[in-house]
Design a protein around this motif. Structure first.
Motif, short mmCIF file in Angstrom:
data_model
loop_
_atom_site.label_atom_id
_atom_site.label_comp_id
_atom_site.label_asym_id
_atom_site.label_seq_id
_atom_site.Cartn_x
_atom_site.Cartn_y
_atom_site.Cartn_z
N ILE A 122 19.17 47.87 48.97
CA ILE A 122 20.59 48.22 48.83
C ILE A 122 20.77 49.16 47.63
O ILE A 122 21.50 50.15 47.70
N ALA A 123 20.06 48.85 46.54
CA ALA A 123 20.17 49.68 45.33
C ALA A 123 19.67 51.09 45.60
O ALA A 123 20.25 52.07 45.13
N ARG A 140 21.59 45.11 38.14
CA ARG A 140 21.24 46.53 38.06
C ARG A 140 22.45 47.39 37.75
O ARG A 140 22.45 48.59 37.97
N ASN A 141 23.52 46.75 37.33
CA ASN A 141 24.76 47.46 37.01
C ASN A 141 25.37 48.18 38.21
O ASN A 141 25.96 49.25 38.08
N ILE A 142 25.20 47.58 39.38
CA ILE A 142 25.86 48.11 40.58
C ILE A 142 27.02 47.17 40.92
O ILE A 142 26.82 45.95 41.03
N ARG A 143 28.19 47.74 41.05
CA ARG A 143 29.37 46.91 41.34
C ARG A 143 29.37 46.45 42.79
O ARG A 143 29.07 47.23 43.70
N VAL A 144 29.72 45.19 42.99
CA VAL A 144 29.79 44.64 44.34
C VAL A 144 31.19 44.11 44.60
O VAL A 144 31.77 43.43 43.74
N ILE A 145 31.75 44.44 45.76
CA ILE A 145 33.01 43.81 46.17
C ILE A 145 32.77 43.08 47.49
O ILE A 145 31.86 43.44 48.25
N ARG A 146 33.54 42.04 47.73
CA ARG A 146 33.43 41.26 48.96
C ARG A 146 34.73 41.41 49.74
O ARG A 146 35.80 41.08 49.23
N VAL A 163 27.86 51.70 49.99
CA VAL A 163 27.08 50.92 50.96
C VAL A 163 27.95 49.79 51.52
O VAL A 163 28.62 49.09 50.76
N VAL A 164 27.94 49.64 52.84
CA VAL A 164 28.59 48.49 53.48
C VAL A 164 27.48 47.58 54.00
O VAL A 164 26.70 47.98 54.87
#
Ligand code: ADP
Ligand code: MG
Length: 474
Positions: A192-193, A230-236, A263-264
């Motif tokens: 994903i990253a 990894r400092n990647i923002r995630v939303i749900r 990314v979805v």
């Protein structure tokens, strides 16, 4: 194939003590699930069901499953890019199966408009059982490949430690030290990253598309946390949120609440009841977008049972993977007998064969998530009823795989501790990233062993039948 704990199985006191330790270790390690009563709150949670003891897995078959995973990644990716193959293979199915037909229509519509997406991310899980031949030698046979929402990579990253402790408590430290490390959560997050990075917009987020009912949230959080690290923002978000707050700009960049989405990652959208009209519209918007979909709709279709059956036809793998005879041989070696029920003479013969000997087969509709397949007498009755109707083409037929059972204890909240006769299913996670035409990542990312009591023909962990396990290689 016996594991070296036959001695322990009958020792009631030792088993009870080990089970108490096991449950607490699972809670501490985060092998968790929300409860059926409160599926959307984390105030009260419980451990995800798991076996008391690791199950024996033949090491040669375990290695074989890992060795073929990159081939499966390449195969799924090739199918997803082959419009003619998908069209031809699914032609009969989409006439009678409305769900597959709707997915297919979106696929066609998106291709007609032209793909905005140029980075592709696949996360799949290829599942196997160990079929016991007449001479008792086990063989690796694929059950299916899941190309959307393949779950339990998170929780299973934490189960080996629990089983290690159980073995130590039972005086089996040497065996405990032989349990393999396993970290699909890290592998999935790596993919994903990479896709996020190639998308090329540092302020964009990763969106987990999640179900209305979220009992298995901790499994997803394991992957999510790796991304935050990894400092990647995630939303749900749910489909409903996408319908209400999602939008595309002129370049078909996807925005949620004003945030660009790179990314979805779908953990939803694989069964008909995930969709109402609005959700279908949301799905279409996502598919039209430039965002990396994991999976895109073509890759989801590549994971249908009908495609699986078509792959087993002589010559199909060779056409899909030209110039790769070794990969083709590795893939084919894992296939069980698969049969088309398309209308015509071939399908008539297959239907008659299954009706005459239903215990040899499994009848599978184009559905995911467990509990949909038909066996034995029920298979016979259903097939008898539809044998002359095009409805039969919504199913495929498969040889029933017959693994050697082993005894184990299945630990489930609120259930008595009792020994069960069990069989296991091994899944290997695959991750790949393609940038335009170039494959930039292709990996096997870890494994999942699930075990169920033989009294159940069907069903996974989420369906409440199978439980998490750890392989003990023999
Ligand atoms: P789903 O998409 O619903 O997970 P699967 O093809 O994985 O469908 O089947 C569900 C379950 O049914 C499997 O986990 C396995 O326990 C059982 N099963 C499926 N195919 C076979 C088979 N050919 N032989 C024996 N058991 C099978
Ligand atoms: Mg399955």
């Amino acid at each position: 194939m016996a594991a070296p704990w036959e001695d322990v199985l009958q020792n009631k006191a030792a088993v009870q003590e080990a089970a108490r330790v096991a449950v607490d270790a699972a809670l501490l390690a985060g092998v968790l699930m929300r409860t059926e009563d409160q599926p959307n709150a984390s105030d009260v949670v419980n451990y995800a069901p798991f076996t008391l003891l690791p199950s024996a897995v033949p090491s040669a078959l375990f290695e074989q499953a890992y060795a073929v995973q990159q081939d499966f990644n390449l195969l799924v990716d090739a199918i997803s890019q082959n419009k003619e193959f998908l069209e031809h293979t699914l032609a009969s199915t989409i006439k009678v199966d409305d769900f597959t037909a709707r997915l297919f229509r979106i696929h066609v519509q998106v291709l007609e408009e032209g793909l905005a997406q140029s980075v592709f991310l696949g996360i799949n899980r290829s599942d196997y059982m160990f079929d016991c031949g007449v001479d008792g030698t086990p063989a690796l046979k694929q059950i299916e490949i899941n190309t959307i929402a393949a779950s339990f990579g998170g929780l299973t990253s934490r189960t080996a430690a629990v089983h290690g402790q159980v073995l130590k408590v039972l005086g089996k430290s040497e065996e405990a030290s032989r349990l393999l490390p396993n970290n699909p959560a890290g592998g999935l997050a790596l993919g994903i990253a990479k896709a996020w990075e190639l998308y090329g917009s540092p302020s964009a987020v990763v969106m987990f598309l999640v179900e209305e009912v979220q009992r298995n949230i901790f499994d997803q959080r394991c992957v999510e946390n790796e991304l935050w690290n990894r400092n990647i923002r995630v939303i749900r978000k749910r489909f409903r949120d996408v319908f209400e707050k999602g939008s595309l700009d002129d370049a078909r960049r996807l925005y949620m609440d004003g945030q660009e989405v790179a990314v979805v990652y779908y953990r939803e959208g694989y069964v008909p009841n995930n969709y109402d009209q609005q959700n279908w519209e949301a799905r279409l918007m996502l598919e039209r977008s430039r965002a990396v979909k994991c999976p895109d709709i073509a890759t989801q279709l590549a994971g249908t049972k009908k495609v699986q059956q078509e792959l087993s036809r002589p010559g199909t793998l060779e056409r899909l993977l030209p110039g790769c005879p070794e990969a083709v041989a590795r893939l084919r070696a894992t296939f069980a007998g698969l049969y088309s029920l398309d209308m015509g003479e071939e399908g008539d013969k297959i239907a008659a064969m299954a009706i005459a000997d239903p215990d040899r087969f499994v009848l599978k509709p184009q559905r995911e998530g467990g509990g949909n397949n038909l066996y034995g007498e029920e298979l016979r009755q259903v097939l008898e009823k539809i044998r002359n109707s095009p409805e039969r083409t919504s199913y495929i037929l498969m040889d029933k795989i017959k693994p050697q059972p082993a005894m184990n204890y299945l630990l489930r909240a609120h259930s008595p501790l009792q020994v069960s006769e069990c069989v296991s299913e091994l899944g290997i996670f695959g991750v790949y990233v393609r940038h335009g035409k170039e494959m930039v990542m292709n990996k096997a990312a870890g494994h999942l062993l699930r075990t169920k009591a033989t009294e159940h023909a069907d069903g996974g962990v989420a369906a409440g039948v199978a439980v998490l396990d750890t392989p003990f290689l023999v």
